[in-house]
Design a protein around this motif. Structure first.
Motif, PDB file in Angstrom:
ATOM      1  N   GLN A 190       0.816  -1.216   0.000  1.00  0.00           N
ATOM      2  CA  GLN A 190       0.000   0.000   0.000  1.00  0.00           C
ATOM      3  C   GLN A 190       0.850   1.267   0.000  1.00  0.00           C
ATOM      4  N   VAL A 191       2.126   1.119  -0.311  1.00  0.00           N
ATOM      5  CA  VAL A 191       3.015   2.260  -0.489  1.00  0.00           C
ATOM      6  C   VAL A 191       3.665   2.142  -1.856  1.00  0.00           C
ATOM      7  N   LEU A 192       3.663   3.237  -2.600  1.00  0.00           N
ATOM      8  CA  LEU A 192       4.233   3.264  -3.944  1.00  0.00           C
ATOM      9  C   LEU A 192       5.645   3.821  -3.874  1.00  0.00           C
ATOM     10  N   VAL A 193       6.565   3.191  -4.602  1.00  0.00           N
ATOM     11  CA  VAL A 193       7.961   3.621  -4.638  1.00  0.00           C
ATOM     12  C   VAL A 193       8.286   4.142  -6.036  1.00  0.00           C
ATOM     13  N   LEU A 194       8.893   5.321  -6.082  1.00  0.00           N
ATOM     14  CA  LEU A 194       9.335   5.933  -7.331  1.00  0.00           C
ATOM     15  C   LEU A 194      10.843   6.106  -7.304  1.00  0.00           C
ATOM     16  N   ILE A 195      11.465   6.035  -8.466  1.00  0.00           N
ATOM     17  CA  ILE A 195      12.877   6.394  -8.629  1.00  0.00           C
ATOM     18  C   ILE A 195      12.923   7.547  -9.617  1.00  0.00           C
ATOM     19  N   ASN A 196      13.428   8.684  -9.181  1.00  0.00           N
ATOM     20  CA  ASN A 196      13.417   9.895 -10.017  1.00  0.00           C
ATOM     21  C   ASN A 196      12.019  10.167 -10.574  1.00  0.00           C
ATOM     22  N   GLY A 197      11.001   9.889  -9.758  1.00  0.00           N
ATOM     23  CA  GLY A 197       9.637  10.164 -10.163  1.00  0.00           C
ATOM     24  C   GLY A 197       8.988   9.104 -11.021  1.00  0.00           C
ATOM     25  N   LYS A 198       9.678   7.994 -11.299  1.00  0.00           N
ATOM     26  CA  LYS A 198       9.135   6.940 -12.150  1.00  0.00           C
ATOM     27  C   LYS A 198       8.850   5.697 -11.313  1.00  0.00           C
ATOM     28  N   ARG A 199       7.730   5.035 -11.612  1.00  0.00           N
ATOM     29  CA  ARG A 199       7.276   3.893 -10.837  1.00  0.00           C
ATOM     30  C   ARG A 199       8.330   2.796 -10.781  1.00  0.00           C
ATOM     31  N   ARG A 200       8.585   2.296  -9.591  1.00  0.00           N
ATOM     32  CA  ARG A 200       9.515   1.195  -9.352  1.00  0.00           C
ATOM     33  C   ARG A 200       8.728  -0.118  -9.321  1.00  0.00           C
ATOM     34  N   HIS A 201       9.292  -1.162  -9.890  1.00  0.00           N
ATOM     35  CA  HIS A 201       8.635  -2.467  -9.877  1.00  0.00           C
ATOM     36  C   HIS A 201       8.690  -3.081  -8.481  1.00  0.00           C
ATOM     37  N   SER A 202       7.753  -3.969  -8.214  1.00  0.00           N
ATOM     38  CA  SER A 202       7.736  -4.660  -6.932  1.00  0.00           C
ATOM     39  C   SER A 202       8.598  -5.918  -7.002  1.00  0.00           C
ATOM     40  N   SER A 203       8.702  -6.584  -5.871  1.00  0.00           N
ATOM     41  CA  SER A 203       9.450  -7.834  -5.790  1.00  0.00           C
ATOM     42  C   SER A 203       8.615  -8.975  -6.362  1.00  0.00           C
ATOM     43  N   SER A 204       9.268 -10.062  -6.703  1.00  0.00           N
ATOM     44  CA  SER A 204       8.544 -11.272  -7.113  1.00  0.00           C
ATOM     45  C   SER A 204       8.124 -12.108  -5.905  1.00  0.00           C
ATOM     46  N   LEU A 205       8.579 -11.720  -4.711  1.00  0.00           N
ATOM     47  CA  LEU A 205       8.315 -12.496  -3.498  1.00  0.00           C
ATOM     48  C   LEU A 205       6.978 -12.109  -2.883  1.00  0.00           C
ATOM     49  N   LEU A 206       6.154 -13.104  -2.625  1.00  0.00           N
ATOM     50  CA  LEU A 206       4.929 -12.927  -1.863  1.00  0.00           C
ATOM     51  C   LEU A 206       5.172 -13.437  -0.450  1.00  0.00           C
ATOM     52  N   ASN A 207       4.912 -12.597   0.553  1.00  0.00           N
ATOM     53  CA  ASN A 207       5.135 -12.979   1.949  1.00  0.00           C
ATOM     54  C   ASN A 207       3.995 -13.876   2.417  1.00  0.00           C
TER      55      ASN A 207
END
Length: 910
Positions: A190-207
């Motif tokens: 539920q938190v979005l991560v950007l790098i230089n304002g561009k969307r960062r991909h998530s991990s392939s790991l599901l907890n």
């Protein structure tokens, strides 16, 4: 049919573009300029490497070198030279040069406050200071990042940002190596991560284990090298209408370095008070100028961490259940002396061993007076080694005694590769700012199980297995357009579109890792029983669980920032997203800021948001080994496509989470010494996606063909309400020959599950199983209810002394059965019948650092983290220790269990 660009092809494109840029920059360098402007940028303590210097009205800019010097080649004329550096007050000076002359202009900068810094997050308009924006944004400055002795990004944020929470997990499979990270007490997804304002991909790991963030997918923050980061902006407000799905809790924007004239080589070593967990860290960062205003900044980073072990002495049986006979066999076989651990330990509980390599880049090149090409990204590769529960020789259903006569301690070896590349072009056309970009992200995790066996294969079992893995790809294309208008007191209109293509893959393991070899054993009563199939600790992913799924998502948005008056800003935003698998959704946001005077503002917002279920949550399926109330159980996770979920449990298709966010606050500045901010928030989320509890009793016939004892699945089971407050205060003052800086910041948060648990008609009456007491506790109380951070520093001459404190609030573990006192059990520690629930009290951790600047090129520092060697509360009920193994909780954590550690650092700046 969608075609994915591979990271390999992306890096080929980057190499070609970089080569062309370098050729062009060489050609530009031969231009015959006729005058020179040189100078120096410093503060009261010396030079400021990496400060940005530009010539007003042109595209010419540079950064200062290790001695704070800069130089421009220009035509004859009069110029205004501007200089800026994060957390310093900008300065401008005018200089006139003639043909063949050298104009010298130098700057002595004064430190400023984060509230005065331009913020890029939360608005599509031109960056503005914290007093002029309508949203609360924290800035983690370059100085704070550089002064931190932490070696992983999650650790840096955990101790610098009160609203951010992330700790190392243990005995949690892949989660041991990719730390779940949260913002304001919500979930990692539920938190979005950007790098230089561009969307960062998530991990392939599901907890999927019992950690914070169970059932969620987060971003692998530690794949991003610390040495490549200039600063970090944290938007503490719902922003799905601005940035898209996932931004319910907020947005973290990581801004990469642009410096070109400095080479930084950073080396650190760490040792803790317990004598284990040795770490060493090395990084190098350098930049190249491309033409008059272009740059390419490159970072390489290496981290190596040995494991830590905080396990307790094992008190259970080893060979047989009879205590007298077992003690005799332990002595005869010299068991505890030969299994590789100290004292009577049989497990490794603490930080997993990791080795991390990363290469990152950030670049921009001016293609014309009105257009620039930019690119950034990199590759991270991490190897990890974690341990599982010890398999004892008494457990013949899972131990082949001919291979392991004394049992074994299984190892989970992970290989994690994370790739990212962003390529874009931005410029101005007809007074519109246009930004077109494409990003490619990929994360893969592979599992190798070592020192284990597949008991069903008997003595034919291998001891090492490839158990499969997971892959996630994200392709994102963005078009962003904005323009300022001279209406009212200034209006900015922004609109754009986004196309995302996602891919999620599950990869099967080798046959020996999952196959049922049909082996049996004879138990103590003489009955022949089957042995458990699959590699112990992590059974291999079976071919029938392999899959390759895609999703496309398209979106359009519009933002309007209107300065109604000189003091009143009104912002309106809307976004519409459509997906090929979960439908369409429109969201919106209203926010406003009113400046009471030049130094005090009030602000507020209301927004509606959403989060689509991740591909992982929709399609993940696997068999895992989980530890439940002292027993090792094979648990099947069945996705929404499976017959088990659809027909046996009648689970509905997943729906998007819908949220409402309200916030109000104010911030300000007193003279040039104090700044403050106070913000309150309320977040309601309907239909939160959770991983269910384990269904076992009554479903034996359904589950037996899958060789599992329990089943779990994803469902929209709960609604929640999160309320809280953020507070910060900053102070600076010149004292004697030095400068004193102080800050204190706090986050108070409270999350509650509201309303009844939502169950399908077929599961009425099983609400406690679907999402029970422990699951509710994980949402409500597994993260600290407050966190307070403070940092005090005094810099004088060549020295800097820092003292930091982090005060973690309480966390609470709720046992799934102990809501009813009839289920309480005997506690060996107190000799009474007691609940297994426990509240872990608040703790204060103190850090101390001393830095000495030998000269402009060499800085040496020593740091002590948690210098008073504070640990979380120990377990108070013997039943929570798993027969003595767990001294500290692995289910709820305020911080890690490494204890005090000490860091020596040498920074070489050339």
């Amino acid at each position: 049919m969608f075609t994915f660009y591979t990271p390999y092809n992306a890096f080929r494109i980057i190499r070609i573009l970089t080569f062309l840029c370098l050729i062009f920059s060489v050609e530009v360098s031969y231009a015959q300029d006729r005058a020179t402007i040189t100078g120096n940028v410093s503060d009261q303590f010396g030079s400021l490497p990496g400060a940005t210097v530009s010539i007003e009205g042109t595209n010419t800019s540079t950064t200062t070198d290790a001695k704070g010097d800069f130089s421009f080649s220009v035509d004859e004329g009069t110029y205004v030279v501007n200089t800026s550096f994060v957390m310093y007050i900008n300065q401008s000076k005018e200089v006139t040069v003639k043909v063949g002359e050298e104009g010298i202009v130098s700057f002595l900068l004064e430190t400023g406050f984060s509230i005065d810094q331009p913020i890029t997050l939360g608005s599509r308009g031109n960056p503005s200071s914290g007093l002029n924006v309508s949203a609360p944004v924290d800035i983690i400055s370059p100085q704070a990042i550089s002064n931190s002795s932490r070696m992983e990004l999650t650790d840096v944020l955990h101790y610098l940002a009160p609203s951010f929470h992330s700790t190392n997990q243990t005995i949690s499979d892949g989660t041991d190596h990719i730390d779940p990270a949260t913002l304001r007490g919500l979930g990692p997804d539920q938190v979005l991560v950007l790098i230089n304002g561009k969307r960062r991909h998530s991990s392939s790991l599901l907890n999927v284990n019992g950690t914070v963030g169970r059932g969620s997918v987060g971003t692998d923050f530690n794949a991003i090298p610390i040495a490549t980061i200039e600063r970090i902006e944290i938007l503490r407000e719902g922003a799905t209408s601005q940035y898209g799905s996932d931004a319910i809790a907020g947005v973290i924007n990581i801004i990469l370095k642009k410096q070109t004239e400095v080479i930084d080589i950073d080396n650190r070593v760490l040792i803790n008070s317990e004598g284990d967990g040795f770490e060493n860290y090395s990084s190098g960062n350098f930049g190249l100028k491309l033409g008059d205003s272009g740059f390419l900044n490159v970072t390489a980073e290496y981290r190596n961490r040995n494991s830590t072990n905080r396990a307790g002495d094992y008190t259970g049986s080893v060979y047989v259940d009879d205590p007298v006979e077992d003690a005799q066999l332990i002595a005869e076989n010299n068991f505890f002396e030969q299994i590789g651990y100290d004292d009577r330990r049989v497990m490794e509980i603490g930080n997993a061993e990791t080795q991390n390599l990363a290469l990152y880049f950030n670049g921009e090149f001016k293609m014309s007076p009105f257009a620039s090409l930019y690119l950034h990204g990199g590759r991270n590769y991490r190897e990890g080694k974690g341990k599982g529960f010890y398999r004892f020789p008494k457990d013949e259903d899972r131990v082949v005694r001919e291979l392991f006569p004394n049992g074994f301690s299984p190892e989970i070896l992970t290989d994690i590769q994370d790739d990212a590349v962003v390529l874009g072009i931005k410029g101005i056309k007809n007074q519109f700012n246009i930004d077109f970009s494409h990003s490619i992200g990929s994360n893969r995790i592979d599992y190798t199980i070592n020192n284990s066996n597949n008991a069903s294969l008997g003595i034919a079992s291998p001891r090492t297995f490839y158990s499969g893995g997971f892959v996630y790809h994200l392709n994102t294309t963005n078009l962003d357009i904005s323009r300022d208008f001279d209406y009212l007191e200034g209006v900015n209109l922004a609109f754009g579109a986004e196309l995302r293509v996602e891919n999620y893959q599950i990869i099967a393991g080798e046959e020996a890792s999952y196959v049922n070899g049909g082996g049996t054993y004879i138990d103590s009563s003489g009955e022949e029983l089957p042995r458990i199939p699959g590699a112990q600790v992590f059974p291999g992913i079976q071919p029938e669980n392999e899959l390759n799924r895609f999703r496309t998502n398209s979106a359009g948005y519009m933002d309007l920032d209107a300065n109604i008056t000189e003091n009143w800003l009104l912002k309106l935003g809307g976004r519409y997203e459509s997906s090929n698998d979960f439908g369409s959704q429109g969201v919106y946001k209203f926010s406003s800021r009113f400046r009471i005077n030049d130094d005090i503002s009030i602000r507020g917002s209301y927004s509606k948001g959403f989060r689509a279920p991740s591909l992982h949550q929709v399609f993940f399926q696997n068999i895992s080994t989980q530890f439940i109330d002292g027993e090792i159980v094979q648990v099947g996770t069945f996705n929404n496509e499976s017959a088990v979920a659809r027909e046996a449990f009648k689970i509905d298709n997943l729906r998007a989470e819908i949220s409402e966010h309200f916030s109000v606050g104010f911030n300000g500045k007193f003279s040039d010494q104090f700044t403050f901010s106070v913000d309150g928030y309320l977040i309601d989320i309907d239909d939160r996606i959770v991983l269910s509890g384990r269904f076992a009793d009554g479903y034996e016939d359904i589950l037996s063909p899958f060789n599992v004892s329990a089943a779990q699945f994803f469902t929209n089971a709960i609604d929640s309400r999160t309320s809280g407050m953020d507070f910060s205060l900053f102070f600076k003052e010149t004292i004697g020959e030095g400068e004193f800086n102080a800050s204190i910041a706090a986050n108070i948060t409270d999350t509650k599950v509201v309303g009844p648990i939502k169950v399908p008609e077929s599961l009425r009456g099983q609400e406690e199983v679907l999402f029970g007491r422990e699951d509710i506790g994980r949402v409500e109380s597994a993260q600290p209810d407050f966190k307070v951070t403070s940092l005090f520093s005094y810099e004088f001459k060549n020295y800097k002394v820092t003292v930091g404190n982090t005060y973690f609030g309480e966390v609470t573990y709720l046992h799934p059965d102990d809501g009813n006192s009839d289920n309480w059990v005997f506690n060996e520690f107190s000799n009474g019948i007691e609940t297994r629930d426990q509240t872990f009290t608040p703790k204060l951790l103190t850090d101390l650092g001393v830095t000495y600047k030998i000269n402009d090129n060499v800085t040496f520092s020593v740091h002590g983290n948690n210098i008073f060697n504070v640990f979380p509360d120990k377990h108070k009920h013997s039943s929570n220790t798993s027969q003595g193994n767990f001294t500290y909780s692995r289910r709820v954590q305020q911080f890690g269990v490494s204890g005090a550690n000490f860091v020596a650092r040498m920074l070489l700046r050339l």
